[in-house]
Scaffold this motif. Sequence first.
Motif, PDB file in Angstrom:
ATOM      1  N   ILE A  47       0.842  -1.202   0.000  1.00 19.50           N
ATOM      2  CA  ILE A  47       0.000   0.000   0.000  1.00 19.50           C
ATOM      3  C   ILE A  47       0.877   1.252   0.000  1.00 19.50           C
ATOM      4  O   ILE A  47       0.637   2.177  -0.785  1.00 19.50           O
ATOM      5  N   VAL A  48       1.877   1.291   0.848  1.00 21.10           N
ATOM      6  CA  VAL A  48       2.773   2.452   0.900  1.00 21.10           C
ATOM      7  C   VAL A  48       3.460   2.644  -0.449  1.00 21.10           C
ATOM      8  O   VAL A  48       3.519   3.762  -0.975  1.00 21.10           O
ATOM      9  N   PHE A  49       3.953   1.557  -1.053  1.00 17.62           N
ATOM     10  CA  PHE A  49       4.613   1.639  -2.355  1.00 17.62           C
ATOM     11  C   PHE A  49       3.661   2.223  -3.403  1.00 17.62           C
ATOM     12  O   PHE A  49       4.029   3.125  -4.165  1.00 17.62           O
ATOM     13  N   ARG A  50       2.447   1.721  -3.433  1.00 19.60           N
ATOM     14  CA  ARG A  50       1.478   2.193  -4.441  1.00 19.60           C
ATOM     15  C   ARG A  50       1.099   3.660  -4.207  1.00 19.60           C
ATOM     16  O   ARG A  50       0.921   4.422  -5.157  1.00 19.60           O
ATOM     17  N   LEU A  51       0.974   4.054  -2.946  1.00 21.58           N
ATOM     18  CA  LEU A  51       0.639   5.452  -2.653  1.00 21.58           C
ATOM     19  C   LEU A  51       1.797   6.377  -3.037  1.00 21.58           C
ATOM     20  O   LEU A  51       1.569   7.462  -3.580  1.00 21.58           O
ATOM     21  N   ASN A  56       3.563  10.444  -6.198  1.00 20.30           N
ATOM     22  CA  ASN A  56       4.935  10.912  -6.383  1.00 20.30           C
ATOM     23  C   ASN A  56       5.469  11.571  -5.104  1.00 20.30           C
ATOM     24  O   ASN A  56       5.955  12.711  -5.122  1.00 20.30           O
ATOM     25  N   ILE A  57       5.317  10.835  -4.007  1.00 20.53           N
ATOM     26  CA  ILE A  57       5.777  11.313  -2.701  1.00 20.53           C
ATOM     27  C   ILE A  57       6.605  10.213  -2.051  1.00 20.53           C
ATOM     28  O   ILE A  57       6.578   9.070  -2.489  1.00 20.53           O
ATOM     29  N   LYS A  58       7.305  10.566  -0.982  1.00 19.63           N
ATOM     30  CA  LYS A  58       8.026   9.593  -0.180  1.00 19.63           C
ATOM     31  C   LYS A  58       7.341   9.518   1.179  1.00 19.63           C
ATOM     32  O   LYS A  58       7.117  10.547   1.826  1.00 19.63           O
ATOM     33  N   ILE A  59       6.985   8.318   1.593  1.00 16.72           N
ATOM     34  CA  ILE A  59       6.348   8.113   2.886  1.00 16.72           C
ATOM     35  C   ILE A  59       7.383   7.461   3.797  1.00 16.72           C
ATOM     36  O   ILE A  59       7.726   6.289   3.612  1.00 16.72           O
ATOM     37  N   PRO A  60       7.930   8.208   4.765  1.00 20.03           N
ATOM     38  CA  PRO A  60       8.927   7.631   5.667  1.00 20.03           C
ATOM     39  C   PRO A  60       8.370   6.429   6.424  1.00 20.03           C
ATOM     40  O   PRO A  60       7.195   6.427   6.830  1.00 20.03           O
ATOM     41  N   LEU A  64       3.039   6.618   8.229  1.00 17.40           N
ATOM     42  CA  LEU A  64       1.618   6.355   7.967  1.00 17.40           C
ATOM     43  C   LEU A  64       1.109   5.246   8.873  1.00 17.40           C
ATOM     44  O   LEU A  64       0.000   5.323   9.385  1.00 17.40           O
ATOM     45  N   PHE A  65       1.908   4.220   9.041  1.00 19.33           N
ATOM     46  CA  PHE A  65       1.541   3.087   9.882  1.00 19.33           C
ATOM     47  C   PHE A  65       2.595   2.974  10.989  1.00 19.33           C
ATOM     48  O   PHE A  65       3.609   2.292  10.819  1.00 19.33           O
TER      49      PHE A  65
END
Length: 129
Positions: A47-51, A56-60, A64-65
């Motif tokens: 999910i994080v990869f797809r988001l 076009n963002i980086k989720i540390p 998020l979780f």
Amino acid sequence: MPATQEEIYDKIKSSLVDALGVDDDEVTPEATLTGDLGAESIDFLDIVFRLEKAFNIKIPRGELFPEGLMTDEQYVKDGKFTTAGITELRKRMPFADIDAFAANPVAREFGNLFTVGMVTRYIASKVNA
């Protein structure tokens, strides 16, 4: 130009349908990722990869979780989140509805904080910052 809530929600919905193999109509703002959509821990990485790709963002990692809360006795004791745990949840998850959870902070219900609406608020805070 900032993305609208509807644009954000539509991309999240598409990402969740692809990641979890659920029907389009199952993905509602109130749907919980684990309880309603059947996500398992390995799915959260996808999910994080797809988001990240969709927006076009980086989720540390852990943003998020959040990680490590359930195993820390300072935050969870006797199956319930402590006052310090609730404070930590508010700090780490400002986009989640902690008030409702805090009324009965049973640790096994922690997964219910992860709703499609929560993910939408998180992504909106990232893309419209």
